[in-house]
Write a protein that holds these residues in place. Structure first.
Motif, PDB file in Angstrom:
ATOM      1  N   PRO A 157      39.177 116.490 -42.471  1.00  0.00           N
ATOM      2  CA  PRO A 157      38.732 115.200 -41.938  1.00  0.00           C
ATOM      3  C   PRO A 157      38.127 115.389 -40.544  1.00  0.00           C
ATOM      4  O   PRO A 157      38.744 115.993 -39.675  1.00  0.00           O
ATOM      5  CB  PRO A 157      40.027 114.378 -41.850  1.00  0.00           C
ATOM      6  CG  PRO A 157      41.075 115.177 -42.566  1.00  0.00           C
ATOM      7  CD  PRO A 157      40.637 116.589 -42.482  1.00  0.00           C
ATOM      8  N   GLY A 175      37.178 111.113 -37.058  1.00  0.00           N
ATOM      9  CA  GLY A 175      37.785 110.405 -35.924  1.00  0.00           C
ATOM     10  C   GLY A 175      36.763 110.075 -34.850  1.00  0.00           C
ATOM     11  O   GLY A 175      35.658 110.618 -34.831  1.00  0.00           O
ATOM     12  N   GLY A 185      37.220 110.555 -31.593  1.00  0.00           N
ATOM     13  CA  GLY A 185      37.253 111.509 -30.476  1.00  0.00           C
ATOM     14  C   GLY A 185      37.267 110.829 -29.124  1.00  0.00           C
ATOM     15  O   GLY A 185      36.633 111.298 -28.177  1.00  0.00           O
ATOM     16  N   LEU A 201      43.851 108.833 -40.348  1.00  0.00           N
ATOM     17  CA  LEU A 201      43.845 110.107 -41.071  1.00  0.00           C
ATOM     18  C   LEU A 201      44.211 109.925 -42.549  1.00  0.00           C
ATOM     19  O   LEU A 201      43.612 110.561 -43.430  1.00  0.00           O
ATOM     20  CB  LEU A 201      44.837 111.070 -40.369  1.00  0.00           C
ATOM     21  CG  LEU A 201      45.047 112.413 -41.015  1.00  0.00           C
ATOM     22  CD1 LEU A 201      43.742 113.196 -41.140  1.00  0.00           C
ATOM     23  CD2 LEU A 201      46.078 113.223 -40.215  1.00  0.00           C
TER      24      LEU A 201
HETATM   25  P1  UTP Z   1      42.999 112.340 -33.952  1.00  0.00           P
HETATM   26  O1  UTP Z   1      43.768 111.155 -33.562  1.00  0.00           O
HETATM   27  O2  UTP Z   1      43.273 113.641 -33.298  1.00  0.00           O
HETATM   28  O3  UTP Z   1      41.424 112.125 -33.820  1.00  0.00           O
HETATM   29  O4  UTP Z   1      43.040 112.482 -35.518  1.00  0.00           O
HETATM   30  P2  UTP Z   1      40.608 111.036 -33.113  1.00  0.00           P
HETATM   31  O5  UTP Z   1      41.047 109.678 -33.522  1.00  0.00           O
HETATM   32  O6  UTP Z   1      39.180 111.401 -33.337  1.00  0.00           O
HETATM   33  O7  UTP Z   1      40.931 111.402 -31.591  1.00  0.00           O
HETATM   34  P3  UTP Z   1      41.138 110.499 -30.309  1.00  0.00           P
HETATM   35  O8  UTP Z   1      42.623 110.292 -30.256  1.00  0.00           O
HETATM   36  O9  UTP Z   1      40.327 109.247 -30.490  1.00  0.00           O
HETATM   37  O10 UTP Z   1      40.634 111.355 -29.192  1.00  0.00           O
HETATM   38  C1  UTP Z   1      43.382 113.689 -36.191  1.00  0.00           C
HETATM   39  C2  UTP Z   1      42.286 114.136 -37.140  1.00  0.00           C
HETATM   40  O11 UTP Z   1      41.995 113.128 -38.089  1.00  0.00           O
HETATM   41  C3  UTP Z   1      40.627 112.835 -38.122  1.00  0.00           C
HETATM   42  C4  UTP Z   1      40.078 113.287 -36.787  1.00  0.00           C
HETATM   43  O12 UTP Z   1      38.706 113.630 -36.897  1.00  0.00           O
HETATM   44  C5  UTP Z   1      40.971 114.479 -36.462  1.00  0.00           C
HETATM   45  O13 UTP Z   1      40.495 115.657 -37.059  1.00  0.00           O
HETATM   46  N1  UTP Z   1      40.461 111.392 -38.363  1.00  0.00           N
HETATM   47  C6  UTP Z   1      41.188 110.489 -37.651  1.00  0.00           C
HETATM   48  C7  UTP Z   1      39.581 110.976 -39.339  1.00  0.00           C
HETATM   49  O14 UTP Z   1      38.914 111.796 -39.994  1.00  0.00           O
HETATM   50  N2  UTP Z   1      39.439 109.636 -39.556  1.00  0.00           N
HETATM   51  C8  UTP Z   1      40.144 108.720 -38.872  1.00  0.00           C
HETATM   52  O15 UTP Z   1      39.969 107.511 -39.148  1.00  0.00           O
HETATM   53  C9  UTP Z   1      41.026 109.158 -37.882  1.00  0.00           C
END
Ligand code: UTP
Length: 297
Positions: free
Chosen positions: A13, A16, A18, A113
């Motif tokens: 995945p 996110g 980021g 996630l």
């Molecule tokens: P994180 O919480 O670390 O990613 O999610 P985020 O939401 O991108 O980071 P911040 O907190 O806003 O900085 C863990 C993993 O899950 C993926 C993210 O890309 C990361 O690899 N993820 C998270 C998704 O693919 N989709 C989502 O809706 C949320």
């Protein structure tokens, strides 16, 4: 309950937002940030391939173009390097294009996630599969994923990677309540809590971004309501499996003692860059010298 079968599929995945890395991640996924000269995501894909997985599905969000282009051919760059006789760079550039069979699915709204993993259902089908978080980088020599897949085959269980963290850090992670087993590296997971409030965590064992999952997780995810942070949490679905082993067998934690970098976090990212740069023959010695002079404050 399914029999153990060979695992070939990795789901990564990368949908996110980021937010911890804004504004760098405004127009580019955090997984494309470089660790010296390779993007973070390439380390994650190489780890999956090293563990024997041959099929990679990225669950993407907005700004996926850079990531897609990285794993695709670039005849322009290849022709240029060829005309210059730069075989070393050419093979580095080509490496990413031939690592695995790569597929993409869009997540749509970034609902968490668990939601991202659910989007892989059609591609995965009724097979066990691995989830690797695209911003979590492990030392490849530690062979964490290989060991987790061995444990999956031995116990026909869902396997989650865990690390021990300082008790004051556990509120940042999913946390596991466990029982020991006869194997020092494996624990039986009895319960899971996503980002427990300070003082309520059942242990200091934190979930990190590697999972060997069984297809039964999809039905559970379909029924998982938004949890911590208003997101559909993979941890909440795993908790359902851990509390009822009739659904998909037991859930085990594999305690990882090796090196891990959370590159989605600014400090974790910088630590990864510095450590990896120090290990490099081309720039390591000069960086070491500079770090000594610089003194780090
Ligand atoms: P994180 O919480 O670390 O990613 O999610 P985020 O939401 O991108 O980071 P911040 O907190 O806003 O900085 C863990 C993993 O899950 C993926 C993210 O890309 C990361 O690899 N993820 C998270 C998704 O693919 N989709 C989502 O809706 C949320």
């Amino acid at each position: 309950m399914s029999e153990t079968s060979w695992v070939t599929k990795a789901v990564i995945p990368v949908g996110g937002m980021g937010t911890r890395f804004l504004p760098a991640t405004k127009a580019m996924p955090k997984e494309m940030l470089p660790l010296v000269d390779r993007p973070v995501i390439q380390f994650v894909v190489e780890e999956a391939v090293e563990a024997g997985l041959t099929d990679v599905l990225f669950v993407t969000g907005r700004n996926k173009n850079a990531l897609e282009n990285h794993f695709d051919r670039s005849t322009e760059v290849e022709n240029l390097l060829e005309s210059r006789g730069d075989a070393t760079r050419l093979s580095e550039v080509m490496k990413a294009t031939s690592l695995a069979n790569i597929h993409y699915v869009r997540q749509g709204d970034a609902l968490g996630l668990g939601h991202a993993v659910l989007k892989s259902r059609q591609h995965v089908g009724h097979e066990p599969f691995v989830v690797l978080l695209g911003d979590d980088v492990m030392e490849i020599e530690d062979q964490l994923l290989r060991d987790m897949l061995d444990a999956y085959r031995e116990y026909n269980a869902t396997i989650i990677a865990l690390i021990e963290v300082d008790p004051d850090q556990i509120h940042l992670y999913g946390c596991a309540e466990v029982e020991t087993t006869s194997d020092a590296q494996l624990v039986r997971i009895k319960n899971l809590v996503e980002k427990p409030q300070t003082g309520t965590a059942p242990s200091n064992l934190a979930i990190i971004g590697r999972y060997v999952l069984k297809p039964e997780i999809f039905d559970v995810l379909e029924n998982t309501k938004p949890g911590a942070g208003g997101e559909i949490q993979l941890t909440d679905a795993l908790k359902v499996l851990a509390q009822d082993d009739k659904i998909a067998g037991p859930v085990f934690g594999f305690i990882y003692k090796g090196k891990r970098y959370d590159t989605g976090d600014k400090l974790g990212y910088i630590q990864a860059v510095v450590e990896m740069a120090l290990q490099r023959k081309d720039i390591g010695p000069a960086l070491k010298q500079w770090l000594k002079q610089f003194g780090g404050g």
